[in-house]
Every structure is written in structure tokens, then in C-alpha cells.
Design a protein around this motif. Structure first.
Motif, PDB file in Angstrom:
ATOM      1  N   ALA A  11      -4.624  12.378 -11.634  1.00 17.63           N
ATOM      2  CA  ALA A  11      -4.437  10.949 -10.683  1.00 17.63           C
ATOM      3  C   ALA A  11      -6.069  11.080 -10.833  1.00 17.63           C
ATOM      4  O   ALA A  11      -6.525  11.131  -8.931  1.00 17.63           O
ATOM      5  CB  ALA A  11      -3.770  10.629  -9.267  1.00 17.63           C
TER       6      ALA A  11
ATOM      7  N   ASN B  74      -9.128   9.810  -9.656  1.00 16.39           N
ATOM      8  CA  ASN B  74      -9.716   8.860  -8.810  1.00 16.39           C
ATOM      9  C   ASN B  74      -9.039   8.393  -8.188  1.00 16.39           C
ATOM     10  O   ASN B  74      -9.024   7.284  -6.740  1.00 16.39           O
ATOM     11  CB  ASN B  74      -9.882   7.319  -9.518  1.00 16.39           C
ATOM     12  N   THR B  75      -7.401   9.362  -7.314  1.00 17.58           N
ATOM     13  CA  THR B  75      -7.288   8.519  -5.882  1.00 17.58           C
ATOM     14  C   THR B  75      -7.128   9.941  -5.315  1.00 17.58           C
ATOM     15  O   THR B  75      -6.919  10.680  -5.358  1.00 17.58           O
ATOM     16  CB  THR B  75      -5.138   8.685  -6.582  1.00 17.58           C
TER      17      THR B  75
ATOM     18  N   LYS C 270       1.256  -1.337  -0.203  1.00 19.40           N
ATOM     19  CA  LYS C 270      -0.076  -0.007   0.046  1.00 19.40           C
ATOM     20  C   LYS C 270       1.276   1.325   0.013  1.00 19.40           C
ATOM     21  O   LYS C 270       1.445   1.179   0.924  1.00 19.40           O
ATOM     22  CB  LYS C 270      -1.044  -0.032   0.959  1.00 19.40           C
TER      23      LYS C 270
ATOM     24  N   ALA D  90      -1.247   5.285  -7.112  1.00 21.88           N
ATOM     25  CA  ALA D  90      -1.229   4.609  -5.199  1.00 21.88           C
ATOM     26  C   ALA D  90      -2.202   4.895  -4.554  1.00 21.88           C
ATOM     27  O   ALA D  90      -3.251   5.572  -5.006  1.00 21.88           O
ATOM     28  CB  ALA D  90      -0.366   6.405  -5.306  1.00 21.88           C
ATOM     29  N   ARG D  91      -2.826   4.483  -3.618  1.00 21.15           N
ATOM     30  CA  ARG D  91      -3.895   4.331  -2.688  1.00 21.15           C
ATOM     31  C   ARG D  91      -3.794   5.452  -2.392  1.00 21.15           C
ATOM     32  O   ARG D  91      -4.874   5.968  -1.859  1.00 21.15           O
ATOM     33  CB  ARG D  91      -3.034   3.737  -1.327  1.00 21.15           C
ATOM     34  N   SER D  92      -2.887   7.239  -1.525  1.00 20.81           N
ATOM     35  CA  SER D  92      -2.940   8.282  -1.688  1.00 20.81           C
ATOM     36  C   SER D  92      -2.190   8.896  -2.183  1.00 20.81           C
ATOM     37  O   SER D  92      -0.931   8.853  -2.369  1.00 20.81           O
ATOM     38  CB  SER D  92      -3.690   8.604  -0.616  1.00 20.81           C
ATOM     39  N   ILE D  93      -2.348  10.242  -2.425  1.00 22.57           N
ATOM     40  CA  ILE D  93      -1.334  11.632  -3.054  1.00 22.57           C
ATOM     41  C   ILE D  93      -1.288  12.242  -1.857  1.00 22.57           C
ATOM     42  O   ILE D  93      -2.123  12.849  -1.538  1.00 22.57           O
ATOM     43  CB  ILE D  93      -0.874  12.024  -4.271  1.00 22.57           C
TER      44      ILE D  93
ATOM     45  N   CYS E 273      -6.626   3.914   4.347  1.00 17.73           N
ATOM     46  CA  CYS E 273      -5.516   3.236   3.435  1.00 17.73           C
ATOM     47  C   CYS E 273      -6.419   1.867   2.331  1.00 17.73           C
ATOM     48  O   CYS E 273      -6.444   1.068   3.147  1.00 17.73           O
ATOM     49  CB  CYS E 273      -4.667   3.368   3.799  1.00 17.73           C
TER      50      CYS E 273
ATOM     51  N   TYR F 188       1.524   7.424 -10.607  1.00 17.28           N
ATOM     52  CA  TYR F 188       0.464   7.611  -9.330  1.00 17.28           C
ATOM     53  C   TYR F 188      -0.936   7.431  -9.938  1.00 17.28           C
ATOM     54  O   TYR F 188      -1.112   7.369  -7.895  1.00 17.28           O
ATOM     55  CB  TYR F 188       0.532   9.625  -9.441  1.00 17.28           C
ATOM     56  N   PRO F 189      -1.327   7.302 -10.673  1.00 16.70           N
ATOM     57  CA  PRO F 189      -2.935   6.779 -10.235  1.00 16.70           C
ATOM     58  C   PRO F 189      -2.536   5.613  -9.128  1.00 16.70           C
ATOM     59  O   PRO F 189      -4.146   4.734  -9.310  1.00 16.70           O
ATOM     60  CB  PRO F 189      -3.721   6.797 -11.535  1.00 16.70           C
TER      61      PRO F 189
END
Length: 375
Positions: free
Chosen positions: A165, A167-168, A118, A147-150, A374, A144-145
Motif C-alpha cells: 500500500a 500511497n496509504t 472510513k 484503507a484510509r490508514s494502516i 483520517c 489494503y490500498p
């Protein structure tokens, strides 16, 4: 609800100085000291570390930072880096991974492909201005898309990140002020740091590179020097622009009034409180140097670049914001503040509010929320 994570791995390119590296070390120390199992991984080797961190942190240096001599060499080197990083991530067995800085984020996301790791990526600068190369920017859009979060540091950068990103989840978390000295620790003396024992100083800290704008600071000091005869300029840091900056001071006969002591870890406790901190950056993420100067009670002046300083300084309240690129206005502000003890003291006192506004407690509460939520 209890968090479902105990093991955390933090990844960054190096610990050789700089705001992002300080942030990574601070984060690792915070969670390790609070009882989490933290591994701090760098692409660089441990031997190059310049930043201190908690002894409770497990430190891994991969030593994969060698330069490439051409495109095929670069491709092979990055394949090697990705595989080496992948092995280190899997071995650390984390419940969460935080990666910091653009290229390292791309490599971390590539290394995690095909695993259940994650990954939370932290962008540390203004992506509208900071160019990392066409290939890396192409890779950022494609990794980057995943990633679980930015995590970014300002609302403006969050808006710029959304098209990359969509949808992130993208969260805004500023830097925290530096943790206070541990009980029994003492700050190094000015003599130990190679700093002058007295005098009036304009002080700037950062990597000596184009985006940090030290050439503009020297230009402003040249304009201000005659009307500030008891004030000198202290530029703390290293980088590719150093020799050019030193040549500029020599050209104008100011080499005795501009000091380049190199990189100094945590210089602010040793800086005279009558000094003025100057941030001349062309662009920023969320400037640690400015935050730390204010937290130690220095009056600040900063160019109002698009991201960062205006989130920290309220103009004429706890510092001065100068229109971006207006070197004449910067010189005027330096002259005015140097010759006005009352205003300088008032701004310096108000600047201490950053210790509450950006306290570690507040900032790490935001990080905890990201780590806990997360998917």
C-alpha cells in the motif's frame, strides 16, 4: 482542534481469546468509557465470547463463521459474510471503522466498497512469515490500498507493508499493557482458575498452534527438567497442537510436570511472581502474552523472533532474548534463571518498566492521532 468523530465501530473475527481479540476489547472499552459511541462487531456469534469488555460497548455478533466445504462454497460464504458485514457497518453509522486481523481486514474493506465508510485496518502479525493463503494475500494487495490508514505494530512490519500500500499512510502503534482492575474488582484466585497453589513455574500463554512454538518450549523443558527438579511447566491456551504437545510430554514421562489448564482469561494476577514467563514463538506481531507477563512482574525469556520481542525486552536488563531456533540456548537460559534467584528478581523488577513504556495513555494517544487525521 476537536476531533470530528464520535461514533466508532470496531470489527474483528471473534472474542474467543488471543492477543488481537484482547486488543479489540480493550480499544472498545477505552473509547466507550471515555464517552464515545462504540459498536464492537465480530464475524463470530456473541455466544462464543470469552473476553470481557465495558458494558457501555454495543455488541454485535454476526454468526457468519461457518466452515466452507469447497471453493464454490467458500465463495458463496464470503459473499454472504461481506453483505452481512456491510449491513452491520452501515447500520452502526460510524464516523470511523477500525478492523483488526488480516482476513477480517480484507472482508471489511470489501464490505465498505461503494460507501463513504472510513476504514482503518490494523495488521496484528508479521506479514513476512504469517501465511493466510494465496487468494487472501492476493486480495490483501488489492484491498489494503483502499484503507484510509494502516496500523502495524513494529517498524519492520511497516517496511514490509509499504510495497502493498505505497500511497496509504502506515503507522506503528504497539499494544498497550492491560488496563488495571476496576475499583472493587478482584483477581480470581489460583484455585478458581484451576492453577496450582504453589511451586515454581515456567509459564507460557497463547494459542496452541505451530507459529507459537510450544513444541520448542517442551523440547527445552525436557532438556532443563533434570537440573530444575522443583520447576514445572504451565502452558495456558487452546488450539490445534494441544494433543500433539500433550503426547510429547507423555513420551518423555513429564506429564505430571507439564500442565495444560486450557484457555484462561487474564491469568497473570494469579501466577506466582517467582515464575518465569517464556515466549517460544517462531514469529510474532507484538506479543501481548509477553507484555502482560512483564507488566505483572515476571522475569521473561523469549526467542528473538524477527518482530516483537526485541521491541519489548532489552537483553540482560529486563529479560533474556534467545537466538531464534536455538532450543539448546533456551533450555540453558531456563536452567540458569530458575537457579539464580538474584538475577530472576532483578529482571522481574526491571520488567515492570513496560507499564510506563506501553501505558494505555501513550498507546491511545497514538491511536487518537490516527483517528483524528483520517481523510
Amino acid at each position: 482542534m476537536e476531533p470530528d468523530w464520535q461514533r466508532l465501530t470496531i470489527v474483528i473475527h471473534s472474542l474467543t481469546g488471543g492477543g488481537s481479540e484482547h486488543a479489540a476489547a480493550t480499544m472498545a472499552s477505552h473509547w466507550a468509557d471515555s464517552g464515545r459511541d462504540v459498536t464492537l462487531v465480530t464475524l463470530d456469534s456473541v455466544e462464543n465470547d470469552q473476553i470481557a469488555f465495558s458494558p457501555k460497548v454495543e455488541r454485535v455478533g454476526l454468526g457468519v463463521m461457518s466452515d466452507s466445504t469447497g471453493i464454490w462454497s467458500a465463495i458463496k460464504a464470503n459473499q454472504w459474510r461481506i453483505q452481512t458485514l456491510r449491513d452491520a457497518l452501515v447500520k452502526s453509522g460510524p464516523d470511523r471503522v477500525i478492523s483488526l486481523t488480516d482476513r477480517t481486514n480484507v472482508l471489511t474493506l470489501l464490505a465498505a466498497r461503494g460507501t463513504d465508510l472510513k476504514i482503518i485496518v490494523s495488521e496484528r502479525t508479521d506479514i513476512r512469515h504469517h501465511r493466510i493463503g494465496r487468494v487472501w494475500e492476493w486480495l490483501r494487495k488489492r484491498t489494503y490500498p483502499g484503507a484510509r490508514s494502516i496500523v502495524v505494530q513494529t517498524d519492520a512490519v511497516r517496511a514490509a507493508m509499504k510495497p502493498i500500500a505505497r500511497n496509504t499512510p502506515i503507522h506503528v502503534i504497539p499494544n498497550a499493557v492491560s488496563l488495571p482492575l476496576a475499583e472493587g474488582d478482584t483477581a480470581p484466585s489460583r484455585q478458581e482458575l484451576g492453577l496450582p497453589e504453589d511451586g515454581n513455574w515456567f509459564v507460557a500463554v497463547g494459542r496452541l498452534s505451530y507459529e507459537k512454538g510450544f513444541d520448542r518450549l517442551i523440547e527445552a523443558f525436557i532438556q532443563a527438567a533434570e537440573q530444575c527438579p522443583t520447576w514445572n511447566l504451565l502452558i495456558i491456551g487452546d488450539g490445534p497442537e494441544k494433543s500433539k504437545l500433550q503426547e510429547a510430554t507423555q513420551t518423555h514421562g513429564l506429564q505430571d510436570r507439564v500442565l495444560f489448564p486450557g484457555w484462561i482469561e487474564s491469568p497473570w494476577p494469579a501466577i506466582p511472581k517467582s515464575s518465569i514467563a517464556v515466549l517460544p514463538s517462531r514469529y510474532e506481531g507484538f506479543p501481548n502474552a509477553l507484555l502482560e507477563a512483564m507488566s505483572h512482574g515476571l522475569a521473561p525469556i523469549a526467542f528473538d523472533c524477527e518482530s516483537g520481542p526485541a521491541e519489548i525486552i532489552t537483553h540482560n536488563n529486563d529479560g533474556l532474548l534467545i537466538p531464534q531456533d536455538d532450543v539448546v540456548a533456551l533450555a540453558a537460559a531456563m536452567k540458569s534463571l530458575a537457579n539464580d534467584d538474584s538475577t530472576r528478581t532483578s529482571l522481574a523488577t526491571a520488567a515492570l518498566s513496560v507499564n510506563d513504556r506501553f501505558s494505555p495513555e501513550q498507546v491511545f494517544t497514538l491511536w487518537e492521532a490516527v483517528l483524528n487525521d483520517c481523510p
